[in-house]
Design a protein around this motif. Structure first.
Motif, short mmCIF file in Angstrom:
data_model
loop_
_atom_site.label_atom_id
_atom_site.label_comp_id
_atom_site.label_asym_id
_atom_site.label_seq_id
_atom_site.Cartn_x
_atom_site.Cartn_y
_atom_site.Cartn_z
N PHE A 139 0.84 -1.20 0.00
CA PHE A 139 0.00 0.00 0.00
C PHE A 139 0.87 1.24 0.00
CE2 PHE A 139 0.96 -0.84 4.38
CZ PHE A 139 1.08 0.41 4.97
N GLU A 150 -0.73 7.22 1.47
CA GLU A 150 -2.01 7.93 1.34
C GLU A 150 -3.20 7.03 1.69
OE1 GLU A 150 -0.13 7.68 -2.03
OE2 GLU A 150 1.18 8.90 -0.79
N GLU A 151 -3.02 5.73 1.61
CA GLU A 151 -4.11 4.79 1.90
C GLU A 151 -4.28 4.52 3.39
OE1 GLU A 151 -4.26 1.37 -1.02
OE2 GLU A 151 -2.25 2.16 -1.42
N LEU A 205 -5.45 0.69 7.92
CA LEU A 205 -5.46 0.52 6.48
C LEU A 205 -6.78 -0.09 6.06
CD1 LEU A 205 -3.84 0.51 3.79
CD2 LEU A 205 -3.08 -1.79 4.41
#
Length: 141
Positions: free
Chosen positions: A97, A100-101, A120
């Motif tokens: 990932f 930003e996620e 997340l």
């Protein structure tokens, strides 16, 4: 920046840790208790001639678990030249990932404050991304 975590479950809660810390995953084996140790130290295992301390994250993170709860695996981690084990129910998969996620936990998140990097959202799952450095700093004796 791209990151990779190993996701795992403890008592129906999903967590993730940086893959760079993960040395291996083994089936739970006989754990020898250590007298007069902290309550979150489950004991030690002999891993091919190396002694590894095994921790119970349910006690460190103050997780609610049901009485029929049993661990199936031990994730062996390398932390500052030391090998440590954490008990888990199930190892899921490696997840990649971007920063930003990741959502930051609200400051009122009690038991997780200072021990996680955030949450997340991945394929309809919420994964608590643990900060191993801070987690182990908070329990050092």
């Amino acid at each position: 920046m791209q990151k990779e975590i190993l996701s795992f479950e403890i008592s129906n809660q999903e967590f993730g840790i940086d893959i760079e810390y993960v040395e291996m995953v083994i089936e739970k084996e006989e754990i020898t208790p250590v007298p007069n140790s902290k309550d979150f130290i489950e004991g030690i295992v002999n891993l091919r001639g190396r002694i590894v301390t095994v921790f119970d994250l349910t006690k460190i993170l103050d997780l609610d678990i049901d009485e029929n709860f049993e661990f199936d695996s031990i994730i062996i981690l390398k932390h500052e030249k030391e090998e440590l084990g954490i008990l888990v129910n199930k190892v899921n998969n490696v997840i990649s990932f971007n920063d930003e996620e990741l959502d930051i936990l609200p400051s009122k998140s009690g038991k997780f404050i200072g021990k996680v990097n955030g949450v997340l959202k991945f394929e309809n799952r919420l994964i608590v991304y643990l900060n191993l450095e801070k987690l182990f700093m908070s329990i050092e004796v």
